[in-house]
Motif scaffolding. Structure first.
Motif, short mmCIF file in Angstrom:
data_model
loop_
_atom_site.label_atom_id
_atom_site.label_comp_id
_atom_site.label_asym_id
_atom_site.label_seq_id
_atom_site.Cartn_x
_atom_site.Cartn_y
_atom_site.Cartn_z
N THR A 158 -3.34 32.79 16.05
CA THR A 158 -3.40 32.29 14.51
C THR A 158 -2.24 31.36 14.45
OG1 THR A 158 -3.85 34.65 14.24
CG2 THR A 158 -2.92 33.54 12.30
N ASN A 159 -2.86 30.62 13.47
CA ASN A 159 -2.06 29.24 13.09
C ASN A 159 -2.20 29.03 11.76
OD1 ASN A 159 -0.34 27.04 13.52
ND2 ASN A 159 -2.06 25.79 14.41
N LYS A 160 -1.21 28.82 11.08
CA LYS A 160 -1.11 28.39 9.78
C LYS A 160 -0.08 27.25 9.34
CE LYS A 160 -2.43 32.91 7.80
NZ LYS A 160 -2.31 34.01 6.96
N TYR A 161 -0.38 26.12 8.76
CA TYR A 161 0.48 25.37 8.27
C TYR A 161 0.04 24.37 7.06
CZ TYR A 161 -1.92 21.82 10.63
OH TYR A 161 -2.91 20.76 11.00
N ASN A 162 1.09 23.95 6.63
CA ASN A 162 0.96 22.66 5.28
C ASN A 162 1.72 21.52 5.70
OD1 ASN A 162 -0.60 24.61 3.94
ND2 ASN A 162 1.26 25.28 2.89
N SER A 163 1.11 20.39 5.53
CA SER A 163 1.89 19.32 5.83
C SER A 163 1.73 18.20 4.92
CB SER A 163 1.56 18.50 7.11
OG SER A 163 0.08 18.23 7.40
N VAL A 164 2.67 17.30 4.49
CA VAL A 164 2.53 16.23 3.53
C VAL A 164 3.24 14.93 4.22
CG1 VAL A 164 3.17 15.36 1.42
CG2 VAL A 164 2.85 17.83 1.58
N TYR A 165 2.25 13.92 4.24
CA TYR A 165 2.80 12.64 4.61
C TYR A 165 2.82 11.57 3.71
CZ TYR A 165 1.97 14.61 9.38
OH TYR A 165 2.09 15.52 10.39
N LEU A 166 3.68 10.58 3.44
CA LEU A 166 3.60 9.58 2.67
C LEU A 166 4.10 8.19 3.33
CD1 LEU A 166 3.93 8.61 -0.23
CD2 LEU A 166 6.40 8.80 -0.21
N TYR A 167 2.89 7.36 3.10
CA TYR A 167 2.86 6.26 3.86
C TYR A 167 3.33 4.94 2.99
CZ TYR A 167 0.42 8.76 7.36
OH TYR A 167 0.05 9.96 8.42
N ASN A 168 4.26 4.14 3.06
CA ASN A 168 4.60 2.95 2.57
C ASN A 168 4.29 1.46 3.61
OD1 ASN A 168 5.70 3.46 -0.56
ND2 ASN A 168 6.59 5.13 1.03
N ARG A 169 3.82 0.73 3.20
CA ARG A 169 3.37 -0.30 3.94
C ARG A 169 3.37 -1.88 3.11
NH1 ARG A 169 -1.99 -0.91 7.66
NH2 ARG A 169 -3.08 -1.45 5.45
N PRO A 170 4.37 -2.57 3.07
CA PRO A 170 4.36 -3.97 2.47
C PRO A 170 3.90 -4.80 3.73
CG PRO A 170 6.50 -3.33 3.16
CD PRO A 170 5.87 -2.24 3.37
N ARG A 171 3.24 -6.01 3.21
CA ARG A 171 2.62 -6.70 4.08
C ARG A 171 2.57 -8.31 3.56
NH1 ARG A 171 -2.91 -4.99 6.85
NH2 ARG A 171 -3.71 -5.47 4.62
N SER A 205 0.88 -1.37 0.08
CA SER A 205 -0.13 0.13 0.05
C SER A 205 0.87 1.13 -0.06
CB SER A 205 -0.98 0.11 1.26
OG SER A 205 -1.86 -1.23 1.28
N ILE A 206 0.36 2.11 -0.83
CA ILE A 206 1.20 3.64 -0.68
C ILE A 206 -0.03 4.55 -0.75
CG2 ILE A 206 1.15 3.61 -3.16
CD1 ILE A 206 3.88 5.24 -2.85
N ARG A 207 0.22 5.46 0.24
CA ARG A 207 -0.50 6.41 0.41
C ARG A 207 0.06 8.09 0.70
NH1 ARG A 207 -3.14 5.24 4.68
NH2 ARG A 207 -2.66 6.88 6.19
N THR A 208 -0.68 9.18 0.07
CA THR A 208 -0.12 10.42 0.53
C THR A 208 -1.27 11.25 1.10
OG1 THR A 208 1.28 10.40 -1.62
CG2 THR A 208 0.67 12.56 -0.55
N ASN A 209 -0.88 12.10 2.08
CA ASN A 209 -1.84 12.98 2.90
C ASN A 209 -1.31 14.15 2.70
OD1 ASN A 209 -3.53 10.65 3.44
ND2 ASN A 209 -3.12 10.60 5.76
N ARG A 210 -2.16 15.19 2.37
CA ARG A 210 -1.88 16.42 2.32
C ARG A 210 -2.71 17.34 3.13
NH1 ARG A 210 1.63 18.13 -1.88
NH2 ARG A 210 2.23 16.11 -3.09
N ASN A 211 -2.45 18.31 3.85
CA ASN A 211 -3.23 18.94 4.77
C ASN A 211 -2.80 20.43 4.82
OD1 ASN A 211 -4.82 17.11 6.78
ND2 ASN A 211 -2.82 16.36 6.57
N GLN A 212 -3.76 21.25 4.73
CA GLN A 212 -3.66 22.64 4.77
C GLN A 212 -4.59 23.39 5.81
OE1 GLN A 212 -4.60 22.13 1.39
NE2 GLN A 212 -2.68 20.66 1.18
N MET A 213 -3.90 24.05 6.71
CA MET A 213 -4.75 24.76 7.88
C MET A 213 -4.58 26.07 7.89
SD MET A 213 -5.77 25.61 11.11
CE MET A 213 -4.34 25.42 12.18
N ASP A 214 -5.43 26.90 7.83
CA ASP A 214 -5.31 28.45 8.00
C ASP A 214 -6.30 28.99 8.91
OD1 ASP A 214 -5.02 31.16 7.69
OD2 ASP A 214 -5.06 31.21 5.46
N ARG A 215 -5.79 29.29 9.99
CA ARG A 215 -6.68 30.06 11.18
C ARG A 215 -6.26 31.31 11.53
NH1 ARG A 215 -10.33 29.10 15.43
NH2 ARG A 215 -9.61 30.20 17.43
#
Length: 242
Positions: A227-240, A200-210
């Motif tokens: 006040t809080n602002k950020y961007n994040s990117v997570y990449l997951y790899n899972r062999p099983r 399995s491979i999955r990418t999560n992207r988040n943008q938060m602007d407060r």
């Protein structure tokens, strides 16, 4: 609504809606006992009005390409709107009825949220019984937006009386995207035993602007602590292996 579009294709769909209204009124009387055998009293009156509307749609399409291949598309969409209003009045007094402090607070918040999730599953069955291959592609999108304000007046009756006022407005936007794929292969080992390899491979992207603003002298001033602002990117790899 369900329908067989053909001998090889089936459609399944569903729609759901609900609305929630809440009208909450609360009174609180609390006695606080101190170590020096004295006490003080806290009284609070509050009212809260909440409302929300929610919609949910599900759609599934299952198609048999031939006797050994098939695809299945599963989709869901949700949308909601909510609103909150609250007002609170409170005061603290001593045993002899002397007023220590009092507070008036009002809060408002409105929010909309939309979510979409989709998956596409492909399945293949080989000639050898128990040997299969499948792949599943997924997509997820969500967006939440809200705005609100809060106002409070707090009076403190100590030796030097003091009043603290807060008037804030806020806006917030959250965006989330996810993309993924899963590949699976099953091999029969005999004697009702099977080996499955899965990746399995999955990418999560988040943008938060407060953004939070304080009103001072009729002007909006950015509150950098809230006040809080950020961007994040997570990449997951899972062999099983199973």
């Amino acid at each position: 609504f369900n329908r067989d579009l053909s001998k090889k294709t089936q459609l399944t769909s569903r729609y759901f809606y609900n609305r929630l209204d809440q009208n909450i009124t609360k009174q609180t009387h609390r006695v606080n006992y101190l170590p020096n055998d004295s006490s003080y009293y806290y009284d609070e009156n509050s009212r809260q009005l909440n409302s929300s509307d929610n919609h949910r749609v599900n759609l599934t399409l299952d198609h048999k390409i031939d006797s050994v291949n098939s695809i299945k598309s599963t989709n869901s969409f949700t949308y909601s709107e909510s609103e909150l209003n609250s007002q609170t009045n409170s005061q603290t007094t001593t045993e002899d009825g002397k007023l220590q402090n009092e507070s008036d607070r009002a809060n408002y918040n409105a929010q909309t949220s939309a979510n979409f999730n989709s998956s596409l599953l492909y399945r293949h069955r080989f000639a050898k019984k128990g040997r299969t291959f499948s792949t599943n592609l997924t997509l997820g999108l969500s967006q939440t937006q809200s705005n609100g304000n809060q106002q409070s007046i707090n009076d403190y009756y100590s030796e030097v009386p003091e009043r603290r006022e807060i008037l804030q407005t806020n806006t917030q936007a959250n965006d989330h995207q996810s993309y993924g794929a899963t590949f699976s292969y099953t091999e029969p080992l005999g004697g009702r035993k099977y080996l499955e390899g899965n990746y399995s491979i999955r990418t999560n992207r988040n943008q938060m602007d407060r953004e939070v603003y304080d009103e001072k002298n009729g002007q909006q001033v950015l509150n950098t602590q809230l006040t809080n602002k950020y961007n994040s990117v997570y990449l997951y790899n899972r062999p099983r292996f199973n």
